[in-house]
Motif scaffolding. Structure first.
Motif, PDB file in Angstrom:
ATOM      1  N   ASP A 197       3.834  92.962  44.563  1.00  0.00           N
ATOM      2  CA  ASP A 197       4.149  92.727  45.963  1.00  0.00           C
ATOM      3  C   ASP A 197       5.143  91.560  45.985  1.00  0.00           C
ATOM      4  OD1 ASP A 197       3.956  91.393  48.404  1.00  0.00           O
ATOM      5  OD2 ASP A 197       1.836  91.853  48.668  1.00  0.00           O
ATOM      6  N   GLU A 198       6.139  91.634  46.853  1.00  0.00           N
ATOM      7  CA  GLU A 198       7.178  90.591  46.836  1.00  0.00           C
ATOM      8  C   GLU A 198       6.616  89.200  47.097  1.00  0.00           C
ATOM      9  OE1 GLU A 198      10.724  91.668  48.852  1.00  0.00           O
ATOM     10  OE2 GLU A 198      11.077  93.184  47.290  1.00  0.00           O
ATOM     11  N   LYS A 199       5.518  89.143  47.865  1.00  0.00           N
ATOM     12  CA  LYS A 199       4.925  87.821  48.150  1.00  0.00           C
ATOM     13  C   LYS A 199       4.372  87.179  46.882  1.00  0.00           C
ATOM     14  CE  LYS A 199       3.526  88.879  52.852  1.00  0.00           C
ATOM     15  NZ  LYS A 199       2.527  89.728  53.444  1.00  0.00           N
ATOM     16  N   GLN A 200       4.152  87.994  45.863  1.00  0.00           N
ATOM     17  CA  GLN A 200       3.606  87.422  44.627  1.00  0.00           C
ATOM     18  C   GLN A 200       4.665  86.658  43.834  1.00  0.00           C
ATOM     19  OE1 GLN A 200       1.619  90.926  42.880  1.00  0.00           O
ATOM     20  NE2 GLN A 200      -0.295  89.808  43.157  1.00  0.00           N
ATOM     21  N   VAL A 201       5.934  86.903  44.130  1.00  0.00           N
ATOM     22  CA  VAL A 201       6.983  86.207  43.367  1.00  0.00           C
ATOM     23  C   VAL A 201       6.931  84.704  43.668  1.00  0.00           C
ATOM     24  CG1 VAL A 201       9.456  86.061  42.904  1.00  0.00           C
ATOM     25  CG2 VAL A 201       8.372  88.312  43.244  1.00  0.00           C
ATOM     26  N   PRO A 202       6.996  84.279  44.971  1.00  0.00           N
ATOM     27  CA  PRO A 202       6.847  82.836  45.223  1.00  0.00           C
ATOM     28  C   PRO A 202       5.445  82.323  44.884  1.00  0.00           C
ATOM     29  CG  PRO A 202       6.993  84.068  47.311  1.00  0.00           C
ATOM     30  CD  PRO A 202       7.321  85.033  46.206  1.00  0.00           C
ATOM     31  N   ALA A 203       4.427  83.191  45.004  1.00  0.00           N
ATOM     32  CA  ALA A 203       3.058  82.744  44.668  1.00  0.00           C
ATOM     33  C   ALA A 203       2.973  82.377  43.188  1.00  0.00           C
ATOM     34  CB  ALA A 203       2.047  83.838  45.008  1.00  0.00           C
ATOM     35  N   LEU A 204       3.672  83.128  42.354  1.00  0.00           N
ATOM     36  CA  LEU A 204       3.665  82.806  40.921  1.00  0.00           C
ATOM     37  C   LEU A 204       4.382  81.474  40.673  1.00  0.00           C
ATOM     38  CD1 LEU A 204       3.129  83.386  37.966  1.00  0.00           C
ATOM     39  CD2 LEU A 204       5.132  84.894  37.938  1.00  0.00           C
ATOM     40  N   ASP A 205       5.482  81.247  41.395  1.00  0.00           N
ATOM     41  CA  ASP A 205       6.182  79.954  41.250  1.00  0.00           C
ATOM     42  C   ASP A 205       5.250  78.807  41.639  1.00  0.00           C
ATOM     43  OD1 ASP A 205       8.439  81.256  40.462  1.00  0.00           O
ATOM     44  OD2 ASP A 205       9.364  81.275  42.458  1.00  0.00           O
ATOM     45  N   ARG A 206       4.496  79.021  42.732  1.00  0.00           N
ATOM     46  CA  ARG A 206       3.580  77.949  43.166  1.00  0.00           C
ATOM     47  C   ARG A 206       2.486  77.725  42.124  1.00  0.00           C
ATOM     48  NH1 ARG A 206       4.453  80.274  48.241  1.00  0.00           N
ATOM     49  NH2 ARG A 206       2.596  81.579  48.060  1.00  0.00           N
ATOM     50  N   LEU A 264       8.971  93.958  39.763  1.00  0.00           N
ATOM     51  CA  LEU A 264       8.974  92.597  40.321  1.00  0.00           C
ATOM     52  C   LEU A 264       8.702  91.541  39.257  1.00  0.00           C
ATOM     53  CD1 LEU A 264       6.978  93.399  43.574  1.00  0.00           C
ATOM     54  CD2 LEU A 264       9.408  92.822  43.425  1.00  0.00           C
ATOM     55  N   GLY A 265       8.562  91.959  38.015  1.00  0.00           N
ATOM     56  CA  GLY A 265       8.296  91.001  36.943  1.00  0.00           C
ATOM     57  C   GLY A 265       6.817  90.920  36.607  1.00  0.00           C
ATOM     58  N   SER A 266       6.505  90.038  35.671  1.00  0.00           N
ATOM     59  CA  SER A 266       5.119  89.941  35.189  1.00  0.00           C
ATOM     60  C   SER A 266       4.934  88.594  34.499  1.00  0.00           C
ATOM     61  CB  SER A 266       4.826  91.076  34.203  1.00  0.00           C
ATOM     62  OG  SER A 266       5.741  91.009  33.113  1.00  0.00           O
ATOM     63  N   PHE A 267       3.705  88.249  34.230  1.00  0.00           N
ATOM     64  CA  PHE A 267       3.442  87.034  33.440  1.00  0.00           C
ATOM     65  C   PHE A 267       2.138  87.212  32.680  1.00  0.00           C
ATOM     66  CE2 PHE A 267      -0.081  84.735  35.559  1.00  0.00           C
ATOM     67  CZ  PHE A 267      -0.178  85.450  36.745  1.00  0.00           C
ATOM     68  N   VAL A 268       1.973  86.378  31.666  1.00  0.00           N
ATOM     69  CA  VAL A 268       0.735  86.423  30.883  1.00  0.00           C
ATOM     70  C   VAL A 268      -0.235  85.397  31.449  1.00  0.00           C
ATOM     71  CG1 VAL A 268      -0.285  85.942  28.620  1.00  0.00           C
ATOM     72  CG2 VAL A 268       1.843  87.238  28.776  1.00  0.00           C
ATOM     73  N   THR A 269      -1.453  85.848  31.734  1.00  0.00           N
ATOM     74  CA  THR A 269      -2.523  84.915  32.097  1.00  0.00           C
ATOM     75  C   THR A 269      -3.196  84.470  30.808  1.00  0.00           C
ATOM     76  OG1 THR A 269      -2.899  86.125  34.142  1.00  0.00           O
ATOM     77  CG2 THR A 269      -4.609  84.574  33.470  1.00  0.00           C
ATOM     78  N   GLN A 270      -3.194  83.162  30.595  1.00  0.00           N
ATOM     79  CA  GLN A 270      -3.814  82.620  29.383  1.00  0.00           C
ATOM     80  C   GLN A 270      -5.304  82.381  29.609  1.00  0.00           C
ATOM     81  OE1 GLN A 270      -0.429  80.322  27.183  1.00  0.00           O
ATOM     82  NE2 GLN A 270      -1.111  79.137  28.965  1.00  0.00           N
ATOM     83  N   HIS A 271      -6.015  82.234  28.517  1.00  0.00           N
ATOM     84  CA  HIS A 271      -7.474  82.000  28.545  1.00  0.00           C
ATOM     85  C   HIS A 271      -8.204  83.146  29.234  1.00  0.00           C
ATOM     86  CE1 HIS A 271      -6.417  78.059  27.143  1.00  0.00           C
ATOM     87  NE2 HIS A 271      -5.676  77.862  28.214  1.00  0.00           N
ATOM     88  N   ALA A 272      -7.613  84.334  29.181  1.00  0.00           N
ATOM     89  CA  ALA A 272      -8.286  85.518  29.723  1.00  0.00           C
ATOM     90  C   ALA A 272      -9.006  86.237  28.579  1.00  0.00           C
ATOM     91  CB  ALA A 272      -7.266  86.444  30.376  1.00  0.00           C
TER      92      ALA A 272
END
Ligand SMILES: Cc1cc2nc3c(=O)[nH]c(=O)nc-3n(C[C@H](O)[C@H](O)[C@H](O)COP(=O)(O)OP(=O)(O)OC[C@H]3O[C@@H](n4cnc5c(N)ncnc54)[C@H](O)[C@@H]3O)c2cc1C
Length: 366
Positions: free
Chosen positions: A123-132, A160-168
């Protein structure tokens, strides 16, 4: 003397001998606690109580929809859509690791699996949420490498991109509850049906999962159980990165091309097994975002125990202090259940306060 039973309650514990009318009776002493329900919640409460030297007995009857036998068990420190850190994650995560490690030693099996999670933005709102999240002092500890849109295409659609959640990672709940039950049975700590729990123990802790809504003592809790499906899949074509992939639904690599996949949400059919059309609908949803193709080799359904504010419920009954509860673990039991079990036991044994947000008393209207 109304009741005579020559079987001691606990192996290795002495019972009281009483002499009445020239006859010698051996009287069962009451347990300190009876735990009702032995899913993840009941297992962890029992473990905490026993570690503190309490005499505990456990009553668990197999009921349809038990969540711990049909769960993803995923540990996700940034579970929400906007990646908020889990409640008190700095304490809950290390404590969970310690407790599962102690249980692994005691039960002789592996329970905790570290596995990074690829979080695909939806969701596009997740892009700034990830920055925060990446700039937040607490959340940033869990934000690993991030990837531009298209990094995983075509295997995984990631526009929209992706990231790795650590300690999962994930916790093998099924093994935990199965082996813990065996361990209790070896010590003769499992009970059959009882009419009134307080006749066999000084206190009772109810850990009944979604069946808590049938418990008359806690009928004031606004239960909102949430049924879900888990699939076991066999990869038949395509490739996937060796990570838990979370894109609303999730895929978790197991072994030899096998994957666990989940999950759905539903508010009826709580005690029913999966229907074929539900299974196919979940598979199709997953296959909309991956080019990998799977055969379904198994499916299970369980019910997440939840309440209307989506926060766990624990603590003593406001008017019946010998009855307590740990329930409402929702979809985040793996990370928070050990911490909450300790919180409950600290309250029961040492009078420590439970935060109002989590105390079952928040729903009590008198
Ligand atoms: C599809 C699905 C996916 C999930 N995915 C995740 C995930 O990825 N990560 C995560 O952390 N969590 C996940 N969860 C949630 C997690 O599995 C649950 O929150 C957790 O297992 C609940 O444990 P519990 O012990 O409270 O309840 P349960 O596991 O339901 O255990 C309750 C036990 O009590 C017994 N019982 C009930 N009433 C009585 C009674 N009166 N007398 C005797 N016995 C009784 C039942 O038979 C059962 O054995 C998922 C759940 C589901 C259904």
């Amino acid at each position: 003397m109304s009741r005579v039973n020559i079987r001691p309650l606990f192996t290795g514990k002495t019972s009281t001998a009483q002499v009445r009318g020239g006859l010698c009776y051996i009287v069962e002493s009451k347990a300190d606690f009876l735990v009702i329900g032995q899913g993840v919640a009941g297992s962890l409460v029992t473990w905490e109580l026993m570690r503190r030297g309490q005499r505990v007995r456990v009553l668990d009857e197999p009921r349809a929809g038990a969540a711990s036998r049909s769960s993803g068990g995923l540990v996700n420190p940034l579970a929400g859509k906007k990646f908020p850190p889990a409640w008190r994650v700095q304490e809950a995560l290390p404590y969970a690791r310690d407790i599962y490690a102690a249980l692994e030693d005691q039960l002789g099996c592996r329970l905790w699996f570290d596995q990074p999670m690829l979080r695909v933005l939806m969701d596009e709102k997740q892009v700034p949420a990830l920055d925060r999240a990446a700039a937040d002092p607490l959340a940033s500890a869990f934000v690993g490498e991030s990837f531009a849109p298209g990094r995983w295409a075509p295997q995984v659609a990631d526009p929209l991109g992706s990231f790795v959640t650590q300690h999962a990672g994930w916790v093998d709940f099924e093994t935990l509850v199965t082996r813990f039950r065996q361990w209790l049975a070896e010590q003769d700590l499992l009970m059959g049906e009882v009419e009134e729990p307080l006749e066999v123990a000084e206190n009772v802790v109810y850990c009944e999962g979604w069946r808590g809504q049938e418990n008359p003592h806690f009928s004031f809790v606004p239960w909102t159980p949430d049924r879900g499906l888990i699939l076991h899949l066999e990869l038949i074509s395509g490739k996937l990165p060796p990570l838990i992939i979370n894109r609303g639904q999730w895929l978790r690599p197991m072994w030899d091309g096998r994957y666990a996949a989940g999950a759905t949400h539903g508010w009826d059919r709580f005690d029913q097994p999966p229907l074929e059309d539900e299974v196919m609908a979940l598979l199709e949803t997953i296959q909309e975002w991956t080019t990998a193709r799977f055969n379904v080799v198994g499916a299970t359904a369980g019910v997440r125990p939840a309440v209307n504010d989506r926060t766990p419920v624990l603590g003593r009954h406001p008017q019946d202090a010998r009855r307590s509860i740990l329930n409402g673990l929702g979809g985040k039991a793996a990370l928070r259940a050990p911490f909450l079990a300790r919180m409950l036991v600290n309250s029961l044994l040492a009078g420590e306060a439970i935060p109002e947000t989590h105390d079952v008393a928040r729903f009590w209207k008198g």
